[in-house]
Design a protein around this motif. Structure first.
Motif, mmCIF file in Angstrom:
data_model
loop_
_atom_site.group_PDB
_atom_site.id
_atom_site.type_symbol
_atom_site.label_atom_id
_atom_site.label_comp_id
_atom_site.label_asym_id
_atom_site.label_seq_id
_atom_site.Cartn_x
_atom_site.Cartn_y
_atom_site.Cartn_z
ATOM 1 N N GLN A 84 0.836 -1.203 0.000
ATOM 2 C CA GLN A 84 0.000 0.000 0.000
ATOM 3 C C GLN A 84 0.872 1.255 0.000
ATOM 4 O OE1 GLN A 84 -3.274 0.095 2.913
ATOM 5 N NE2 GLN A 84 -2.685 2.202 3.404
ATOM 6 N N LEU A 85 1.996 1.212 0.714
ATOM 7 C CA LEU A 85 2.921 2.341 0.713
ATOM 8 C C LEU A 85 3.511 2.551 -0.680
ATOM 9 C CD1 LEU A 85 4.836 1.540 4.032
ATOM 10 C CD2 LEU A 85 3.052 3.263 3.706
ATOM 11 N N LEU B 44 9.554 0.180 -3.694
ATOM 12 C CA LEU B 44 9.763 1.276 -2.753
ATOM 13 C C LEU B 44 10.869 0.982 -1.756
ATOM 14 C CD1 LEU B 44 8.786 4.031 -1.632
ATOM 15 C CD2 LEU B 44 7.155 2.743 -0.216
ATOM 16 N N GLY B 45 11.124 -0.306 -1.454
ATOM 17 C CA GLY B 45 12.156 -0.606 -0.464
ATOM 18 C C GLY B 45 12.247 -2.082 -0.156
ATOM 19 N N THR C 287 1.591 -7.991 -10.216
ATOM 20 C CA THR C 287 2.304 -8.082 -11.492
ATOM 21 C C THR C 287 2.736 -6.717 -12.010
ATOM 22 O OG1 THR C 287 0.152 -8.075 -12.622
ATOM 23 C CG2 THR C 287 1.180 -10.221 -12.184
ATOM 24 N N LYS C 288 2.061 -5.649 -11.582
ATOM 25 C CA LYS C 288 2.467 -4.295 -11.993
ATOM 26 C C LYS C 288 3.766 -3.880 -11.324
ATOM 27 C CE LYS C 288 -1.226 -2.165 -10.629
ATOM 28 N NZ LYS C 288 -2.201 -1.060 -10.388
ATOM 29 N N TYR C 289 4.044 -4.477 -10.153
ATOM 30 C CA TYR C 289 5.188 -4.059 -9.344
ATOM 31 C C TYR C 289 6.082 -5.256 -9.041
ATOM 32 C CZ TYR C 289 1.733 -0.340 -8.550
ATOM 33 O OH TYR C 289 0.782 0.645 -8.711
ATOM 34 N N GLN C 290 6.518 -5.945 -10.059
ATOM 35 C CA GLN C 290 7.255 -7.185 -9.847
ATOM 36 C C GLN C 290 8.612 -6.974 -9.192
ATOM 37 O OE1 GLN C 290 7.360 -9.718 -13.293
ATOM 38 N NE2 GLN C 290 5.169 -9.615 -13.626
ATOM 39 N N SER C 291 9.124 -5.755 -9.195
ATOM 40 C CA SER C 291 10.416 -5.484 -8.555
ATOM 41 C C SER C 291 10.288 -5.210 -7.062
ATOM 42 C CB SER C 291 11.104 -4.284 -9.234
ATOM 43 O OG SER C 291 11.418 -4.585 -10.574
ATOM 44 N N LEU C 292 9.072 -5.176 -6.544
ATOM 45 C CA LEU C 292 8.882 -4.927 -5.115
ATOM 46 C C LEU C 292 9.395 -6.110 -4.308
ATOM 47 C CD1 LEU C 292 7.686 -2.949 -3.034
ATOM 48 C CD2 LEU C 292 5.501 -4.131 -3.275
ATOM 49 N N ARG C 293 10.299 -5.861 -3.373
ATOM 50 C CA ARG C 293 10.932 -6.924 -2.595
ATOM 51 C C ARG C 293 10.246 -7.191 -1.255
ATOM 52 N NH1 ARG C 293 16.334 -7.620 -4.566
ATOM 53 N NH2 ARG C 293 17.003 -5.938 -5.939
ATOM 54 N N PHE C 294 9.197 -6.449 -0.930
ATOM 55 C CA PHE C 294 8.628 -6.520 0.411
ATOM 56 C C PHE C 294 7.105 -6.418 0.290
ATOM 57 C CE2 PHE C 294 8.565 -4.263 4.816
ATOM 58 C CZ PHE C 294 8.318 -5.462 5.453
ATOM 59 N N THR C 295 6.399 -7.489 0.646
ATOM 60 C CA THR C 295 4.940 -7.513 0.543
ATOM 61 C C THR C 295 4.267 -7.768 1.888
ATOM 62 O OG1 THR C 295 4.981 -9.866 -0.025
ATOM 63 C CG2 THR C 295 5.005 -8.286 -1.857
ATOM 64 N N THR D 289 13.937 -0.061 4.097
ATOM 65 C CA THR D 289 14.258 1.178 3.397
ATOM 66 C C THR D 289 12.999 1.776 2.777
ATOM 67 O OG1 THR D 289 14.704 0.131 1.254
ATOM 68 C CG2 THR D 289 16.541 0.251 2.813
ATOM 69 N N ILE D 290 13.030 3.093 2.627
ATOM 70 C CA ILE D 290 12.034 3.815 1.834
ATOM 71 C C ILE D 290 12.833 4.603 0.802
ATOM 72 C CG2 ILE D 290 10.248 5.604 1.821
ATOM 73 C CD1 ILE D 290 9.293 3.070 3.142
#
Length: 447
Positions: A302-303, A342-343, A369-377, A387-388
């Motif tokens: 959400q962030l 984001l982090g 799938t829009k944010y596949q590089s996001l490492r933290f869910t 990190t932010i």
């Protein structure tokens, strides 16, 4: 800084940390029906057909027990009803330097020191005979094949340990803050060198000197990017000649203290009152506003979505988007300008593991799938450190496929292309009510 004989920390706090860690591991071992775990530090593996080695970083699960990288071939043996045992290798060797074993280990572990790997593994094998089921956590290089190991890195056990790594003890937080202290000093020296028109190589060397680190001690390779090089997210080269014109500078560089890392990014404009400088300020303001909203219970994705919308608004305000911020967000146009997550979690690894784990059982949540590089869910929880690091980039490879878009003012894009991009990254600790920004106060103390 990494030498085990020169560790500088609060030893009572470290002993409390080990007590907490022991309780976590005892619960995990009992849950998955193991009598003991061998935690190997690992050992250096030479380059192919060579006698030279890459820089050694210990197995991060080992580092939580013994915070150092000067531990090649060391082993920790953990059994639920016994004091943890540490096996260290200290050969008699005139080719290499082995730091002395610190006396503080004796107060926390049953410690044995060996002059060769054969005697170490023989003693380990002797002690393992008393256990029916033993798990190996870490690499198995150097262990003989007849060591009593039931399972190597069992997935369910590792997932439980991996999940728990997100929750930092006060000792671990202290080490991350210490790593931030040295990184900030490097950042300030690097910024000074940029404004003195240094090359990327000059800036990199200024960072190393001021942070008191060698390249071998860095948590990750410094990203020192001038001008359009900032449009390569993990730019890894260091031009030794300064560019004809200094326009912008992106530095992503951290510190490593006692096996724990910091990860900090800043971006600067050569002219402190131009449009790029204003764009940096706008992103930094949104980054700080977002950090102020973080509290336990918020899903981290959400962030990320909130920041994607804020990026859209910034690009609209600066005349880069002709459409509304909402329209750009809904059509994923903002992801072209912010293509990474984001982090991420932070700790004994720069990108600490467990970012997709929802619970100790190992259930996962993949990013949208829009944010596949996001490492933290995961959901934000107290004592997490992450990190932010929002960014705005002008990357030809991503822009070229949408050159026919009428929602973008391409003349404005051309204005910013020579600057490459912006990233602002702070490390934050989640408290019971909100967050503590680890990075900002330390910058203020050195300014």
């Amino acid at each position: 800084m990494n030498g085990i004989s020169t560790l500088n920390f609060d030893q009572p706090e470290y002993q409390k940390h080990v007590t907490t860690l022991f309780a976590e591991w005892r619960n995990a071992l009992e849950t998955h029906q193991f009598d003991a775990a061998i935690v190997t530090a690992g050992n250096g593996i030479p380059y192919y057909d060579d006698d030279q080695y890459p820089n050694f970083h210990a197995n991060p699960y080992f580092t939580r027990w013994i915070p150092s990288d000067d531990v090649e071939n060391a082993i920790v043996l953990v059994a639920p009803e016994e004091r943890p045992q540490a096996f260290f290798l200290r050969p008699k060797d005139y080719w290499h330097h082995y730091p002395p074993i610190p006396n503080w280990l004796d107060s926390t572990f049953d410690l044995d020191v060996f002059e060769n790997i054969e005697s170490l593994t023989a003693e380990l094998e002797r002690r393992l005979h008393q256990y029916s089921r033993t798990a190996l956590i870490g690499p198995d290089a150097g262990l003989p094949g007849n060591v009593n190991i039931t399972e190597k890195n069992p997935e369910r056990l590792v997932n439980q340990l991996r999940y728990r790594r997100a929750f930092k003890t006060p000792f671990e937080i202290d080490q991350i803050e210490a790593a931030t202290q040295i990184a900030v000093q490097g950042h300030i020296a690097a910024r000074k060198m940029f404004y003195e028109h240094g090359s990327e190589f000059d800036i990199h060397m200024a960072y190393l000197k001021a942070s008191g680190q060698t390249e071998a001690q860095l948590p990750y390779q410094n990203i020192i990017a001038l001008n359009e090089h900032a449009g390569t997210l993990h730019y890894q080269s260091y031009d030794q000649r300064p560019p004809e014109q200094h326009r912008s500078f992106l530095i992503d560089a951290g510190g490593r203290v006692n096996g724990f890392n910091s990860d900090i990014t800043r971006t600067y404009s050569a002219k402190r009152d131009d449009g790029f400088s204003d764009l940096i300020s706008a992103l930094e303001q949104k980054q700080q506003e977002l950090i102020d909203t973080i509290k336990p219970g918020i899903p981290y994705p959400q962030l990320h979505e909130t920041m994607q919308l804020e990026i859209s608004q910034i690009l609209n305000d600066f005349g880069i988007f002709k459409c509304s911020a909402e329209a750009a967000f809904k059509t994923d146009l903002s992801t072209v300008f912010l293509p990474h997550g984001l982090g991420h979690l932070l700790g004994t690894q720069t990108h600490d593991v467990g970012g997709y784990l929802l619970n100790e059982k190992g259930d996962t949540q993949a990013p949208d799938t829009k944010y596949q590089s996001l490492r933290f869910t995961r959901t934000v929880e107290q004592n997490q450190v992450f990190t932010i690091e929002p960014g705005i980039y002008f990357i030809p490879m991503l822009l070229d496929p949408i050159r026919d878009s009428k929602d973008i003012d391409w003349n404005r894009v051309e204005d910013f292309l020579p600057y490459g991009g912006i990233r602002i990254e702070d490390n934050v600790l989640v408290t019971n009510k909100g967050t503590k920004n680890i990075t900002r106060p330390i910058f203020q103390s050195f300014e």
